[in-house]
Design an enzyme around this catalytic site. Structure first.
Site, PDB file in Angstrom:
ATOM      1  N   ARG A  72       0.741  -1.135  -0.079  1.00 28.26           N
ATOM      2  CA  ARG A  72      -0.011  -0.056   0.179  1.00 28.26           C
ATOM      3  C   ARG A  72       0.880   1.180   0.035  1.00 28.26           C
ATOM      4  O   ARG A  72       0.733   2.245  -0.657  1.00 28.26           O
ATOM      5  CB  ARG A  72      -0.814   0.025   1.304  1.00 28.26           C
ATOM      6  N   GLU A 131     -13.572 -15.132   9.516  1.00 28.03           N
ATOM      7  CA  GLU A 131     -13.547 -14.686   8.122  1.00 28.03           C
ATOM      8  C   GLU A 131     -12.893 -15.528   7.318  1.00 28.03           C
ATOM      9  O   GLU A 131     -11.902 -16.001   7.211  1.00 28.03           O
ATOM     10  CB  GLU A 131     -12.332 -13.403   8.157  1.00 28.03           C
ATOM     11  N   LYS A 133     -17.304 -12.388   9.180  1.00 27.28           N
ATOM     12  CA  LYS A 133     -16.848 -11.568   7.995  1.00 27.28           C
ATOM     13  C   LYS A 133     -16.766 -12.362   6.636  1.00 27.28           C
ATOM     14  O   LYS A 133     -15.474 -12.825   6.500  1.00 27.28           O
ATOM     15  CB  LYS A 133     -15.483 -11.053   8.738  1.00 27.28           C
ATOM     16  N   SER A 156     -14.233  -6.075   1.872  1.00 30.43           N
ATOM     17  CA  SER A 156     -14.258  -5.655   0.511  1.00 30.43           C
ATOM     18  C   SER A 156     -13.591  -6.392  -0.694  1.00 30.43           C
ATOM     19  O   SER A 156     -14.090  -6.194  -1.820  1.00 30.43           O
ATOM     20  CB  SER A 156     -13.882  -3.958   0.410  1.00 30.43           C
ATOM     21  N   GLY A 157     -12.679  -6.802  -0.169  1.00 31.45           N
ATOM     22  CA  GLY A 157     -11.940  -8.008  -1.244  1.00 31.45           C
ATOM     23  C   GLY A 157     -11.303  -7.387  -2.580  1.00 31.45           C
ATOM     24  O   GLY A 157     -10.959  -8.266  -3.145  1.00 31.45           O
ATOM     25  N   GLY A 158     -11.233  -6.301  -2.771  1.00 29.82           N
ATOM     26  CA  GLY A 158     -10.653  -5.579  -4.094  1.00 29.82           C
ATOM     27  C   GLY A 158     -11.764  -5.132  -4.765  1.00 29.82           C
ATOM     28  O   GLY A 158     -11.471  -4.442  -5.992  1.00 29.82           O
TER      29      GLY A 158
HETATM   30  C1  5MM Z   1      -6.430  -4.990   5.966  1.00 24.86           C
HETATM   31  O1  5MM Z   1      -6.137  -6.249   5.349  1.00 24.86           O
HETATM   32  C2  5MM Z   1      -6.132  -7.320   6.079  1.00 24.86           C
HETATM   33  C3  5MM Z   1      -4.852  -8.117   6.409  1.00 24.86           C
HETATM   34  O2  5MM Z   1      -4.302  -8.503   5.212  1.00 24.86           O
HETATM   35  P1  5MM Z   1      -2.791  -9.538   5.351  1.00 24.86           P
HETATM   36  O3  5MM Z   1      -3.038 -10.366   6.572  1.00 24.86           O
HETATM   37  O4  5MM Z   1      -2.835 -10.080   4.079  1.00 24.86           O
HETATM   38  O5  5MM Z   1      -1.829  -8.451   5.580  1.00 24.86           O
HETATM   39  C4  5MM Z   1      -7.478  -8.559   5.526  1.00 24.86           C
HETATM   40  O6  5MM Z   1      -7.321  -9.504   6.294  1.00 24.86           O
HETATM   41  C5  5MM Z   1      -8.527  -7.687   5.721  1.00 24.86           C
HETATM   42  O7  5MM Z   1      -8.876  -7.505   7.050  1.00 24.86           O
HETATM   43  C6  5MM Z   1      -9.847  -7.989   5.128  1.00 24.86           C
HETATM   44  O8  5MM Z   1      -9.440  -8.957   4.101  1.00 24.86           O
HETATM   45  C7  5MM Z   1     -10.590  -7.028   4.620  1.00 24.86           C
HETATM   46  O9  5MM Z   1      -9.818  -6.271   3.935  1.00 24.86           O
HETATM   47  P2  5MM Z   1     -10.445  -5.988   2.461  1.00 24.86           P
HETATM   48  O10 5MM Z   1      -9.455  -5.063   2.089  1.00 24.86           O
HETATM   49  O11 5MM Z   1     -10.695  -7.146   1.833  1.00 24.86           O
HETATM   50  O12 5MM Z   1     -11.710  -5.107   2.808  1.00 24.86           O
END
Ligand code: 5MM
Length: 342
Positions: free
Chosen positions: A33, A178, A220, A262-264
């Site tokens: 990021r 999740e 989630k 949100s997943g992308g």
């Molecule tokens: C914020 O991203 C979280 C951690 O990712 P890594 O363990 O890969 O570093 C991720 O688990 C996040 O909490 C969920 O997937 C939701 O994030 P998104 O971006 O999909 O909304």
């Protein structure tokens, strides 16, 4: 385990019009990021960036019920010495902690992953509780391909989720469960629906066998969407209807709430889809957000690591939080997006 207390926390996490900020990027993910906005991935920059969001006081107190933290962040102090967890608490939100330790290849299952972190989890949880965490998160990662997922992968990941959830509840911490079906690939929306349903059934079966109290969890899940390289796109209405159909078939009404990842999806897609699902109500559970990228993309790209951009980045974060809060109530309208904070 005090189930009344766990249920109170779970209810607070999914309180009407409030959702969760997933700020638990591991150091490797936050590097990606930061690379995108040319910010060096140092401990101070990670602290400054997250402090900026947690100090967006009005948005945090009105729209954010809880924040998922990475291990580093839960122990970190702001520039003025205030613990970051204290800033979150003062804003009226609950601190939470990601406790999984990432994924590893699953033996004998090419291309599939298992989430790790169960060893020593029982010893780690009380320390996080003492530090202020009232909920935790563990993410299972399921990829769709021509020959995957396998039953072995879904079962092993569902079992790990249930073991984690049982350990959390024993430590008086609400587990966010999740099971994420990734958007990667060219599959259509019906294949996503089928795999999501299979994984959710498997997950609730394992939660049952491990005696996890459903009143004390938050689910989630992913939304039901086509793979991002798929030829046929889905409308907002189609995503909403197919996601709700799957959830109704799998998630018992005892679960207090569902907070989507949100997943992308783009920021606005994630908001519009959540809103459309809530407009299909009444539903057996509260539906809200637990977004990482869809809440943070706007503040990140506004901030760019520069102190002179902090106020604008906070406005961008507040705007996304408010849009998603409205979506959690089924009250969002696309034209509200044009009144963006400058
Ligand atoms: C914020 O991203 C979280 C951690 O990712 P890594 O363990 O890969 O570093 C991720 O688990 C996040 O909490 C969920 O997937 C939701 O994030 P998104 O971006 O999909 O909304």
């Amino acid at each position: 385990m005090n189930l009344t207390e766990l249920n109170k926390v779970a209810q607070a996490m999914v309180a009407p019009g409030r959702g969760i900020l997933a700020a638990d990027e591991s150091s490797g993910t936050i590097k990606k990021r930061f690379d995108a906005i040319s910010v060096e991935n140092t401990e101070d920059n990670r602290r400054d960036y997250r402090e900026m969001m947690f100090r967006t006081t009005e948005a945090m107190s009105k729209y954010i019920s809880g924040v998922i933290l990475y291990d580093e962040t839960i122990w970190q102090k702001a520039k003025d010495g205030t613990p970051l967890v204290e800033i979150i608490r003062k804003a009226g939100a609950l601190p939470g902690i990601k406790v999984d330790e990432g994924t590893k290849p699953l033996p004998n299952c090419p291309g599939e992953l298992i989430t790790t972190g169960l060893d020593k989890l029982a010893e780690r949880l009380p320390k996080y509780y003492e530090q202020g965490a009232r909920f935790a998160k563990w993410r299972a990662v399921i990829d769709i391909g021509p020959d995957i997922p396998s039953y072995a992968c879904l079962h092993a990941n569902a079992h790990a989720l249930a073991r984690y959830a049982a350990l959390c509840q024993a430590a008086q911490i609400v587990p966010i469960v999740e099971p994420e079906i990734l958007m990667d690939g060219d599959h259509d929306i019906d294949r996503c629906a089928m795999i999501s349903e299979w994984m959710l059934k498997e997950t609730f079966q394992e939660l049952y066998y491990n005696k996890v109290a459903l009143e004390g969890i938050v689910l989630k899940p992913n939304m039901v969407v086509p793979g991002k390289d798929g030829k046929t796109r889905a409308t907002v209405q189609e995503v909403a209807e197919k996601t709700i159909k799957v959830l109704k078939n799998c998630v018992p009404g005892a679960v207090p709430g569902i907070a989507f990842l949100s997943g992308g999806q783009t920021d606005e897609e994630a908001t519009a889809n959540l809103d459309a699902m809530n407009k299909l109500g009444p539903l057996p559970w509260t539906l809200t957000f637990s977004y990482g990228r869809a809440l943070q993309h706007a503040p990140q790209t506004t901030w760019k690591g520069k102190s002179e951009n902090v106020a604008a980045a906070q406005r961008a974060f507040a705007h996304r939080a408010m849009m998603n809060s409205l979506a959690a109530l089924g009250q969002w309208k696309a034209d509200l997006e044009t009144r963006k904070a400058a």
